[in-house]
Design a protein around this motif. Sequence first.
Motif, short mmCIF file in Angstrom:
data_model
loop_
_atom_site.label_atom_id
_atom_site.label_comp_id
_atom_site.label_asym_id
_atom_site.label_seq_id
_atom_site.Cartn_x
_atom_site.Cartn_y
_atom_site.Cartn_z
N GLN A 123 -17.24 19.14 17.55
CA GLN A 123 -16.91 20.56 17.54
C GLN A 123 -15.40 20.79 17.68
OE1 GLN A 123 -19.38 22.49 20.47
NE2 GLN A 123 -21.21 22.22 19.24
N PRO A 124 -14.64 20.39 16.66
CA PRO A 124 -13.19 20.56 16.75
C PRO A 124 -12.80 22.03 16.83
CG PRO A 124 -13.84 20.04 14.50
CD PRO A 124 -15.07 19.89 15.36
N ALA A 125 -11.68 22.29 17.45
CA ALA A 125 -11.16 23.66 17.54
C ALA A 125 -10.53 24.03 16.19
CB ALA A 125 -10.11 23.74 18.65
N PHE A 126 -10.68 25.28 15.81
CA PHE A 126 -10.07 25.79 14.58
C PHE A 126 -9.03 26.82 14.96
CE2 PHE A 126 -13.99 24.04 13.10
CZ PHE A 126 -13.75 23.62 11.81
N GLU A 127 -7.87 26.71 14.35
CA GLU A 127 -6.79 27.68 14.57
C GLU A 127 -6.37 28.19 13.20
OE1 GLU A 127 -2.14 27.61 15.85
OE2 GLU A 127 -3.51 26.33 16.98
#
Length: 135
Positions: A123-127
Amino acid sequence: MASETFVTFPGGKRVDTTIGNHVIRTDQPVASGGEDSAPSPFNLFMAAIGTCAGIYVLGFCQKRELPTDGIRLRQRAHFDPETGVLARVELDIEVPPTFPEKYREALVRVADQCAVKKAIQAQPAFEVKTVVAAG
């Protein structure tokens, strides 16, 4: 460490991305206003899961000099009926009857090492942001 790709809009509902020396083209189905000239981005996402698992299966077989004729991966996407969000992905590694039984579970274990699957599970962070390009 970061990797970088560039996304461009060549016309219509097409959206392309450049990764190194490669251009990956996408389009939307006709029903969504596209020309269906290429897979949709979501279909490419799903293909990345299957092909990633596939490269692990292929490598396992090649390392052991096992024939890959008749091996294929069948992938099914299941969506939550209320939200329409992807809920589950099933991967079946179909092998011919002649494939050695002693390696069948090992194929499951190697396919499970797929880096794409692991990235999703992490669940990588998205920016997402807007930046003004240098003129």
